[in-house]
Design an enzyme around this catalytic site. Sequence first.
Site, PDB file in Angstrom:
ATOM      1  N   CYS A 117       0.827  -1.222   0.000  1.00  0.00           N
ATOM      2  CA  CYS A 117       0.000   0.000   0.000  1.00  0.00           C
ATOM      3  C   CYS A 117       0.855   1.263   0.000  1.00  0.00           C
ATOM      4  O   CYS A 117       0.324   2.366  -0.037  1.00  0.00           O
ATOM      5  CB  CYS A 117      -0.935  -0.011   1.196  1.00  0.00           C
ATOM      6  SG  CYS A 117      -1.859  -1.516   1.288  1.00  0.00           S
ATOM      7  N   HIS A 259      -2.449   6.420   4.525  1.00  0.00           N
ATOM      8  CA  HIS A 259      -3.041   5.212   3.933  1.00  0.00           C
ATOM      9  C   HIS A 259      -4.361   4.943   4.660  1.00  0.00           C
ATOM     10  O   HIS A 259      -4.433   5.012   5.882  1.00  0.00           O
ATOM     11  CB  HIS A 259      -2.079   4.038   4.090  1.00  0.00           C
ATOM     12  CG  HIS A 259      -2.670   2.730   3.666  1.00  0.00           C
ATOM     13  ND1 HIS A 259      -3.461   2.605   2.554  1.00  0.00           N
ATOM     14  CD2 HIS A 259      -2.593   1.483   4.212  1.00  0.00           C
ATOM     15  CE1 HIS A 259      -3.841   1.339   2.427  1.00  0.00           C
ATOM     16  NE2 HIS A 259      -3.340   0.647   3.427  1.00  0.00           N
ATOM     17  N   ASN A 289     -10.310  -0.231   2.759  1.00  0.00           N
ATOM     18  CA  ASN A 289      -8.883  -0.152   2.438  1.00  0.00           C
ATOM     19  C   ASN A 289      -8.691  -0.533   0.970  1.00  0.00           C
ATOM     20  O   ASN A 289      -8.885  -1.683   0.600  1.00  0.00           O
ATOM     21  CB  ASN A 289      -8.137  -1.121   3.360  1.00  0.00           C
ATOM     22  CG  ASN A 289      -6.650  -1.171   3.081  1.00  0.00           C
ATOM     23  OD1 ASN A 289      -6.180  -0.655   2.069  1.00  0.00           O
ATOM     24  ND2 ASN A 289      -5.914  -1.807   3.964  1.00  0.00           N
TER      25      ASN A 289
HETATM   26  N1  ACO Z   1     -16.528  -9.434  13.285  1.00  0.00           N
HETATM   27  C1  ACO Z   1     -16.594  -9.837  14.561  1.00  0.00           C
HETATM   28  N2  ACO Z   1     -15.552 -10.344  15.220  1.00  0.00           N
HETATM   29  C2  ACO Z   1     -14.381 -10.450  14.549  1.00  0.00           C
HETATM   30  C3  ACO Z   1     -14.233 -10.056  13.214  1.00  0.00           C
HETATM   31  C4  ACO Z   1     -15.378  -9.526  12.577  1.00  0.00           C
HETATM   32  N3  ACO Z   1     -15.357  -9.105  11.290  1.00  0.00           N
HETATM   33  N4  ACO Z   1     -12.965 -10.281  12.833  1.00  0.00           N
HETATM   34  C5  ACO Z   1     -12.317 -10.791  13.890  1.00  0.00           C
HETATM   35  N5  ACO Z   1     -13.181 -10.912  14.930  1.00  0.00           N
HETATM   36  C6  ACO Z   1     -12.926 -11.418  16.275  1.00  0.00           C
HETATM   37  C7  ACO Z   1     -11.742 -12.351  16.336  1.00  0.00           C
HETATM   38  O1  ACO Z   1     -12.130 -13.663  15.954  1.00  0.00           O
HETATM   39  C8  ACO Z   1     -11.358 -12.254  17.778  1.00  0.00           C
HETATM   40  O2  ACO Z   1     -12.229 -13.075  18.527  1.00  0.00           O
HETATM   41  P1  ACO Z   1     -11.660 -13.920  19.764  1.00  0.00           P
HETATM   42  O3  ACO Z   1     -11.146 -12.879  20.732  1.00  0.00           O
HETATM   43  O4  ACO Z   1     -12.860 -14.662  20.227  1.00  0.00           O
HETATM   44  O5  ACO Z   1     -10.574 -14.773  19.206  1.00  0.00           O
HETATM   45  C9  ACO Z   1     -11.697 -10.815  18.142  1.00  0.00           C
HETATM   46  O6  ACO Z   1     -12.577 -10.327  17.109  1.00  0.00           O
HETATM   47  C10 ACO Z   1     -10.466  -9.933  18.199  1.00  0.00           C
HETATM   48  O7  ACO Z   1      -9.708 -10.192  17.012  1.00  0.00           O
HETATM   49  P2  ACO Z   1      -8.394  -9.387  16.702  1.00  0.00           P
HETATM   50  O8  ACO Z   1      -7.873  -9.815  15.373  1.00  0.00           O
HETATM   51  O9  ACO Z   1      -7.493  -9.457  17.873  1.00  0.00           O
HETATM   52  O10 ACO Z   1      -9.014  -7.922  16.606  1.00  0.00           O
HETATM   53  P3  ACO Z   1      -8.278  -6.559  16.556  1.00  0.00           P
HETATM   54  O11 ACO Z   1      -8.740  -5.696  17.650  1.00  0.00           O
HETATM   55  O12 ACO Z   1      -6.801  -6.714  16.362  1.00  0.00           O
HETATM   56  O13 ACO Z   1      -8.875  -5.934  15.218  1.00  0.00           O
HETATM   57  C11 ACO Z   1      -8.196  -5.650  12.953  1.00  0.00           C
HETATM   58  C12 ACO Z   1      -8.692  -6.625  13.997  1.00  0.00           C
HETATM   59  C13 ACO Z   1      -9.278  -4.606  12.701  1.00  0.00           C
HETATM   60  C14 ACO Z   1      -7.947  -6.431  11.659  1.00  0.00           C
HETATM   61  C15 ACO Z   1      -6.908  -4.969  13.458  1.00  0.00           C
HETATM   62  O14 ACO Z   1      -5.993  -5.934  13.892  1.00  0.00           O
HETATM   63  C16 ACO Z   1      -6.274  -4.139  12.408  1.00  0.00           C
HETATM   64  O15 ACO Z   1      -6.810  -3.136  12.005  1.00  0.00           O
HETATM   65  N6  ACO Z   1      -5.066  -4.510  11.995  1.00  0.00           N
HETATM   66  C17 ACO Z   1      -4.384  -3.812  10.941  1.00  0.00           C
HETATM   67  C18 ACO Z   1      -4.875  -4.399   9.676  1.00  0.00           C
HETATM   68  C19 ACO Z   1      -4.597  -3.536   8.516  1.00  0.00           C
HETATM   69  O16 ACO Z   1      -4.708  -2.334   8.551  1.00  0.00           O
HETATM   70  N7  ACO Z   1      -4.262  -4.195   7.443  1.00  0.00           N
HETATM   71  C20 ACO Z   1      -4.107  -3.533   6.215  1.00  0.00           C
HETATM   72  C21 ACO Z   1      -2.714  -3.593   5.775  1.00  0.00           C
HETATM   73  S1  ACO Z   1      -2.652  -4.364   4.286  1.00  0.00           S
HETATM   74  C22 ACO Z   1      -3.191  -3.360   3.185  1.00  0.00           C
HETATM   75  O17 ACO Z   1      -3.319  -2.198   3.403  1.00  0.00           O
HETATM   76  C23 ACO Z   1      -3.581  -3.992   1.905  1.00  0.00           C
END
Ligand code: ACO
Length: 334
Positions: A117, A259, A289
């Site tokens: 990205c 981004h 995104n």
């Molecule tokens: N709906 C409901 N629950 C969900 C979902 C969903 N869509 N997705 C995950 N969960 C659950 C998980 O299963 C987990 O449950 P558990 O605790 O029972 O195991 C819980 O939510 C917490 O999951 P985490 O992955 O720890 O959640 P987090 O707070 O880290 O948020 C997120 C996830 C939003 C993906 C975050 O980690 C994030 O933003 N990371 C950066 C990702 C990013 O920006 N990537 C883009 C880069 S690549 C690019 O730009 C192409």
Amino acid sequence: MKQTKEIYILGIGSYLPRRILTNAYFESRMDTTDEWIVSRTGIRERHIADDDEYTSDMATEAAKIALEDAKMSAQEIDCILVCSVTFDMAFPATACIVQKKLGHSASCPCMDIEAGCSGLIYSFEVAAGLLQLGHYKNILVIASDKLTSITDWNDRATCVLFGDGSSAFVLSTEKNGAKALLVDTLLSAEGKDAEHLLQPAGGSAMPASHETVDKRLHFLHMNGREVFKCAVRGMIAVLEKILQRNQIQPSAIRYFIPHQANLRIIESIADSVSMAMDRFIVVLQNTGNTSAGSSGIALDHAYRGGKLAKDDLLAFVTFGGGMTCASAIIRWIA
Ligand code: ACO
């Protein structure tokens, strides 16, 4: 990168496919809620390309708008760069496909750049370097991704995050009619963390086979928590460094253009430079995104929304697979 010749942005364009998916779509087909998606990411809806609309098609649409903005025909372009992580195919380069779709008949060089990205800012620096050589006058830089083509629609942790779209810029050594001056670019990468975000299969390491398809290895795989940490750390580092080396205080930046991955990541960057969120251009609530194109889409929306004024300093800050990070400072001069 230290410039010897000044590099200008003559035209800007962006494109989002017409079809929109709101968070309600995901609520209806998997165990998730609008509340979870909005509170974790800020995303409310995203644009999705049709099956027969490729990365090159979105790239071409954004390019046409940027050329129109620059009051220039495709024939006046003498180099085309396309950055993406979802090229139409492994080869030929999507830039060559875009050249054909633009009806560009001159035999100008065309190449693809892959820097996740951060691809747009990487491409700015590559284009600036090529322009410094003096071989080219006008370079078309396009960032386009169809991330939904590598999204696992059964994985709730990733599929809610992404959308499709593109942005395009005409960079030139010519000042006439310029929108902005490219002040500086700064690139970085932390390959040691690359395992946290990847598309494992389909390359030479894991060629396509029935087994790779069965194991869903052609989709994007992400360790969200690790990516979050790498993103915040890396974006703050490149932003601080580029501001320092240009002796610019954060308060002198009219808008930061991050981004568009996640609102919480953007809030962390705002905290780090002690700037209010109204100094950050945010469109991810309506785009999701969109990968390489995202920061360019955000700038284009600010430009066409009448937010930018002469002499505004703008700072891009991006991160992506690799893990790449990049920043660019431009001065709006229109
Ligand atoms: N709906 C409901 N629950 C969900 C979902 C969903 N869509 N997705 C995950 N969960 C659950 C998980 O299963 C987990 O449950 P558990 O605790 O029972 O195991 C819980 O939510 C917490 O999951 P985490 O992955 O720890 O959640 P987090 O707070 O880290 O948020 C997120 C996830 C939003 C993906 C975050 O980690 C994030 O933003 N990371 C950066 C990702 C990013 O920006 N990537 C883009 C880069 S690549 C690019 O730009 C192409």
